[in-house]
Write a protein that holds these residues in place. Structure first.
Motif, short mmCIF file in Angstrom:
data_model
loop_
_atom_site.label_atom_id
_atom_site.label_comp_id
_atom_site.label_asym_id
_atom_site.label_seq_id
_atom_site.Cartn_x
_atom_site.Cartn_y
_atom_site.Cartn_z
N LYS A 18 4.15 61.50 2.06
CA LYS A 18 3.62 62.47 3.02
C LYS A 18 2.33 63.10 2.48
O LYS A 18 1.36 63.26 3.22
N ASP A 19 2.32 63.44 1.19
CA ASP A 19 1.11 63.98 0.56
C ASP A 19 -0.03 62.97 0.67
O ASP A 19 -1.17 63.33 0.97
N TYR A 22 -1.55 62.88 4.11
CA TYR A 22 -2.38 64.06 4.34
C TYR A 22 -3.69 63.96 3.56
O TYR A 22 -4.76 64.25 4.10
N LEU A 23 -3.62 63.55 2.31
CA LEU A 23 -4.83 63.42 1.50
C LEU A 23 -5.79 62.39 2.08
O LEU A 23 -7.00 62.58 2.07
N ASP A 25 -6.12 61.56 5.25
CA ASP A 25 -6.77 62.19 6.41
C ASP A 25 -7.83 63.20 5.98
O ASP A 25 -8.95 63.21 6.49
N ALA A 26 -7.47 64.04 5.03
CA ALA A 26 -8.40 65.07 4.56
C ALA A 26 -9.65 64.45 3.95
O ALA A 26 -10.77 64.91 4.18
#
Length: 90
Positions: A18-19, A22-23, A25-26
């Motif tokens: 999950k991290d 997110y990373l 995408d960021a």
């Protein structure tokens, strides 16, 4: 909605799936922002505007590099050395 958890001051040693999503995408957002501000700075005629756009672009580049730094860990090694949190039954 209230949050009763204390804020995390340092990132966890391992990166979860999950991290990682997110990373990813960021990092995409930061890279796109850097590219846009760099493009605008190259085409700006006013020197003050050019400098301001360049400064913001460099900020996004720095954010991208910080995120990249969090991904440069040997996740398998970190996970292998973490204590087992599952309770054992006797």
């Amino acid at each position: 909605m209230q949050m009763n958890q204390a804020p995390m001051t340092t990132p966890p040693p391992a990166v979860t799936t999950k991290d990682l999503m997110y990373l990813k995408d960021a990092m995409s957002w930061e890279l796109m922002a850097f590219k846009k501000f760099h493009f605008m700075a190259e085409h700006a005629e006013n020197q003050q505007i050019k400098q301001a756009l360049d400064k913001v672009g460099k900020m996004h580049q720095d954010h991208y590099n910080r995120l990249l730094n969090h991904l440069q860990v040997d996740n398998n090694s970190v996970l292998a050395n973490m204590p087992n949190t599952q309770q054992q039954t006797h």
